[in-house]
Design a protein around this motif. Structure first.
Motif, PDB file in Angstrom:
ATOM      1  N   LEU A 187      38.693 -45.622  -9.587  1.00 33.19           N
ATOM      2  CA  LEU A 187      37.844 -46.793  -9.341  1.00 33.19           C
ATOM      3  C   LEU A 187      37.984 -47.278  -7.905  1.00 33.19           C
ATOM      4  CD1 LEU A 187      38.382 -48.840 -12.634  1.00 33.19           C
ATOM      5  CD2 LEU A 187      36.400 -47.431 -12.011  1.00 33.19           C
ATOM      6  N   GLU A 188      39.219 -47.339  -7.410  1.00 33.72           N
ATOM      7  CA  GLU A 188      39.447 -47.846  -6.062  1.00 33.72           C
ATOM      8  C   GLU A 188      38.886 -46.909  -5.001  1.00 33.72           C
ATOM      9  OE1 GLU A 188      40.670 -50.260  -2.924  1.00 33.72           O
ATOM     10  OE2 GLU A 188      40.392 -50.665  -5.060  1.00 33.72           O
ATOM     11  N   GLN A 189      39.211 -45.626  -5.107  1.00 33.27           N
ATOM     12  CA  GLN A 189      38.815 -44.680  -4.053  1.00 33.27           C
ATOM     13  C   GLN A 189      37.329 -44.336  -4.104  1.00 33.27           C
ATOM     14  OE1 GLN A 189      42.079 -45.378  -2.678  1.00 33.27           O
ATOM     15  NE2 GLN A 189      41.221 -43.631  -1.590  1.00 33.27           N
ATOM     16  N   VAL A 190      36.799 -44.142  -5.295  1.00 33.64           N
ATOM     17  CA  VAL A 190      35.409 -43.685  -5.420  1.00 33.64           C
ATOM     18  C   VAL A 190      34.430 -44.847  -5.499  1.00 33.64           C
ATOM     19  CG1 VAL A 190      33.800 -42.255  -6.741  1.00 33.64           C
ATOM     20  CG2 VAL A 190      36.204 -41.573  -6.544  1.00 33.64           C
ATOM     21  N   HIS A 191      34.698 -45.780  -6.388  1.00 35.03           N
ATOM     22  CA  HIS A 191      33.707 -46.835  -6.634  1.00 35.03           C
ATOM     23  C   HIS A 191      33.842 -48.041  -5.705  1.00 35.03           C
ATOM     24  CE1 HIS A 191      31.835 -44.877 -10.050  1.00 35.03           C
ATOM     25  NE2 HIS A 191      33.040 -44.474 -10.395  1.00 35.03           N
TER      26      HIS A 191
ATOM     27  N   GLU B 182      33.345 -46.431 -19.088  1.00 36.52           N
ATOM     28  CA  GLU B 182      33.474 -47.772 -19.655  1.00 36.52           C
ATOM     29  C   GLU B 182      33.782 -48.798 -18.570  1.00 36.52           C
ATOM     30  OE1 GLU B 182      36.473 -47.276 -22.617  1.00 36.52           O
ATOM     31  OE2 GLU B 182      35.091 -46.443 -24.110  1.00 36.52           O
ATOM     32  N   ALA B 183      34.649 -48.421 -17.627  1.00 37.49           N
ATOM     33  CA  ALA B 183      35.057 -49.356 -16.578  1.00 37.49           C
ATOM     34  C   ALA B 183      33.909 -49.711 -15.635  1.00 37.49           C
ATOM     35  CB  ALA B 183      36.221 -48.765 -15.780  1.00 37.49           C
ATOM     36  N   ILE B 184      33.005 -48.762 -15.373  1.00 36.83           N
ATOM     37  CA  ILE B 184      31.903 -49.035 -14.442  1.00 36.83           C
ATOM     38  C   ILE B 184      30.644 -49.504 -15.169  1.00 36.83           C
ATOM     39  CG2 ILE B 184      32.810 -47.385 -12.760  1.00 36.83           C
ATOM     40  CD1 ILE B 184      30.615 -45.423 -13.592  1.00 36.83           C
ATOM     41  N   GLY B 185      30.704 -49.594 -16.489  1.00 36.19           N
ATOM     42  CA  GLY B 185      29.554 -50.048 -17.264  1.00 36.19           C
ATOM     43  C   GLY B 185      28.389 -49.075 -17.202  1.00 36.19           C
ATOM     44  N   PHE B 186      28.676 -47.793 -17.247  1.00 37.29           N
ATOM     45  CA  PHE B 186      27.637 -46.760 -17.146  1.00 37.29           C
ATOM     46  C   PHE B 186      26.739 -46.796 -18.384  1.00 37.29           C
ATOM     47  CE2 PHE B 186      26.036 -42.348 -17.202  1.00 37.29           C
ATOM     48  CZ  PHE B 186      25.598 -42.248 -15.895  1.00 37.29           C
ATOM     49  N   SER B 187      25.432 -46.968 -18.152  1.00 36.94           N
ATOM     50  CA  SER B 187      24.488 -47.184 -19.246  1.00 36.94           C
ATOM     51  C   SER B 187      23.614 -45.963 -19.517  1.00 36.94           C
ATOM     52  CB  SER B 187      23.579 -48.370 -18.909  1.00 36.94           C
ATOM     53  OG  SER B 187      22.734 -48.049 -17.808  1.00 36.94           O
ATOM     54  N   ILE B 188      22.852 -46.031 -20.604  1.00 34.90           N
ATOM     55  CA  ILE B 188      21.942 -44.939 -20.937  1.00 34.90           C
ATOM     56  C   ILE B 188      20.843 -44.808 -19.885  1.00 34.90           C
ATOM     57  CG2 ILE B 188      20.459 -46.371 -22.394  1.00 34.90           C
ATOM     58  CD1 ILE B 188      21.435 -42.674 -23.006  1.00 34.90           C
ATOM     59  N   SER B 189      20.427 -45.919 -19.276  1.00 33.18           N
ATOM     60  CA  SER B 189      19.432 -45.838 -18.206  1.00 33.18           C
ATOM     61  C   SER B 189      20.027 -45.169 -16.968  1.00 33.18           C
ATOM     62  CB  SER B 189      18.882 -47.220 -17.860  1.00 33.18           C
ATOM     63  OG  SER B 189      19.903 -48.076 -17.398  1.00 33.18           O
TER      64      SER B 189
ATOM     65  N   SER C 262      27.784 -36.426 -13.561  1.00 32.41           N
ATOM     66  CA  SER C 262      26.661 -36.765 -14.439  1.00 32.41           C
ATOM     67  C   SER C 262      26.811 -38.122 -15.089  1.00 32.41           C
ATOM     68  CB  SER C 262      26.493 -35.684 -15.518  1.00 32.41           C
ATOM     69  OG  SER C 262      27.544 -35.743 -16.455  1.00 32.41           O
ATOM     70  N   THR C 263      27.989 -38.720 -14.966  1.00 32.57           N
ATOM     71  CA  THR C 263      28.240 -40.013 -15.599  1.00 32.57           C
ATOM     72  C   THR C 263      28.594 -41.099 -14.580  1.00 32.57           C
ATOM     73  OG1 THR C 263      30.530 -39.325 -16.050  1.00 32.57           O
ATOM     74  CG2 THR C 263      28.917 -39.019 -17.815  1.00 32.57           C
ATOM     75  N   GLY C 264      28.094 -40.941 -13.360  1.00 30.76           N
ATOM     76  CA  GLY C 264      28.164 -42.024 -12.392  1.00 30.76           C
ATOM     77  C   GLY C 264      29.318 -42.036 -11.418  1.00 30.76           C
ATOM     78  N   THR C 265      30.171 -41.002 -11.436  1.00 26.85           N
ATOM     79  CA  THR C 265      31.288 -40.927 -10.498  1.00 26.85           C
ATOM     80  C   THR C 265      31.131 -39.662  -9.651  1.00 26.85           C
ATOM     81  OG1 THR C 265      32.798 -42.124 -11.978  1.00 26.85           O
ATOM     82  CG2 THR C 265      33.796 -40.733 -10.278  1.00 26.85           C
TER      83      THR C 265
ATOM     84  N   GLN D  29      37.104 -39.287   3.974  1.00 23.28           N
ATOM     85  CA  GLN D  29      37.911 -40.495   3.886  1.00 23.28           C
ATOM     86  C   GLN D  29      37.763 -41.141   2.512  1.00 23.28           C
ATOM     87  OE1 GLN D  29      36.849 -43.504   6.739  1.00 23.28           O
ATOM     88  NE2 GLN D  29      38.895 -44.399   6.737  1.00 23.28           N
ATOM     89  N   ASN D  30      38.898 -41.557   1.958  1.00 22.24           N
ATOM     90  CA  ASN D  30      38.967 -42.259   0.673  1.00 22.24           C
ATOM     91  C   ASN D  30      38.769 -41.360  -0.543  1.00 22.24           C
ATOM     92  OD1 ASN D  30      39.379 -44.750   1.994  1.00 22.24           O
ATOM     93  ND2 ASN D  30      37.180 -44.979   2.286  1.00 22.24           N
ATOM     94  N   ASP D  31      38.703 -40.045  -0.364  1.00 21.68           N
ATOM     95  CA  ASP D  31      38.608 -39.152  -1.515  1.00 21.68           C
ATOM     96  C   ASP D  31      39.914 -39.176  -2.309  1.00 21.68           C
ATOM     97  OD1 ASP D  31      36.094 -38.451  -0.726  1.00 21.68           O
ATOM     98  OD2 ASP D  31      36.613 -36.427  -0.064  1.00 21.68           O
ATOM     99  N   VAL D  32      39.811 -38.835  -3.581  1.00 26.91           N
ATOM    100  CA  VAL D  32      40.981 -38.654  -4.434  1.00 26.91           C
ATOM    101  C   VAL D  32      40.858 -37.276  -5.064  1.00 26.91           C
ATOM    102  CG1 VAL D  32      39.838 -39.847  -6.362  1.00 26.91           C
ATOM    103  CG2 VAL D  32      42.315 -39.562  -6.391  1.00 26.91           C
ATOM    104  N   MET D  33      41.961 -36.544  -5.129  1.00 24.86           N
ATOM    105  CA  MET D  33      41.937 -35.190  -5.670  1.00 24.86           C
ATOM    106  C   MET D  33      42.539 -35.152  -7.071  1.00 24.86           C
ATOM    107  SD  MET D  33      42.677 -32.602  -2.495  1.00 24.86           S
ATOM    108  CE  MET D  33      41.749 -31.310  -3.359  1.00 24.86           C
ATOM    109  N   LEU D  34      41.911 -34.365  -7.939  1.00 28.15           N
ATOM    110  CA  LEU D  34      42.407 -34.100  -9.286  1.00 28.15           C
ATOM    111  C   LEU D  34      42.752 -32.618  -9.351  1.00 28.15           C
ATOM    112  CD1 LEU D  34      42.916 -34.807 -12.271  1.00 28.15           C
ATOM    113  CD2 LEU D  34      40.488 -34.375 -12.686  1.00 28.15           C
TER     114      LEU D  34
END
Length: 200
Positions: free
Chosen positions: A34-38, A174-181, A65-68, A88-93
């Motif tokens: 949330l911090e790095q991406v959003h 859920e944290a970003i409130g990603f909706s069906i629209s 596909s889900t907003g991140t 800058q500000n990327d996070v790696m998984l």
């Protein structure tokens, strides 16, 4: 066909999923994303070698596909210029069942040379592994035994890695409130696109 044997395989994989260690690390991983991406407008960059790399690629596309915003970086190609995708500000998984995969350890080190502030989330089976010890957040798989008859082929481990990716994706949605629209805007083709537009 031995249906009993097939059921035993299903039971073993299902139990491995139930045994995934759930702890505060998931909250820490969510906060990093949330911090790095959003908040800081970086992106999530996933990586893994071999079968783990295929899981990492799938996780990246699911996040996108889900907003991140997310992408997959192949660890070997990273050493031949693709490391430049990091910003800058990327996070790696990073995903490695053993936590000792040479290419992934090297990728972590090279990324830190490029940007000393980059953050790392690691999915691995071994808490004391080099990757786990270098990570900002470590998500453990529970190190399940593989259902492969040789006990070698990534089967149960990759199932668990996929589920951990799903846990990260869903809690981020859920944290970003990603909706069906929001979903419909990213899916213009195929059955899912039609369904999403009908429901939005």
């Amino acid at each position: 066909m031995n249906l009993g044997k097939l059921q035993a395989i299903l039971d073993q994989e299902a139990q491995a999923i139930r045994n995934i260690p759930l702890n505060e690390a998931y909250g820490e991983a969510l906060s990093l994303i949330l911090e790095q991406v959003h908040n800081k407008k970086g992106k999530l960059v996933t990586s893994g070698m071999g079968k783990a790399g295929q899981i990492a690629s799938n996780i990246a596309t699911t996040f996108s596909s889900t907003g991140t915003p997310a992408c997959f970086l192949h660890p070997s190609e990273a050493q031949h210029g693709d490391l430049g995708i990091l910003g800058q500000n990327d996070v790696m998984l990073l995903i490695s069942n053993s936590g000792k995969t040479r290419e992934i350890i090297e990728l972590m080190d090279l990324a830190r040379v490029l940007d000393g502030g980059i953050k790392f989330i690691v999915i691995t089976g071994l808490a004391g592994s080099p990757l786990a010890e270098k990570a900002d957040v470590c998500l453990l798989t529970g190190n399940p035994a593989e259902v492969c008859t040789l006990g070698m082929t990534p089967t149960t481990s990759t199932t668990v890695m996929t589920v951990i990716g799903d846990l990260l994706v869903v809690q981020t949605m859920e944290a970003i409130g990603f909706s069906i629209s929001d979903y419909a805007k990213r899916h213009h083709g195929g059955y899912l696109g039609t369904l999403a537009r009908q429901q939005s």
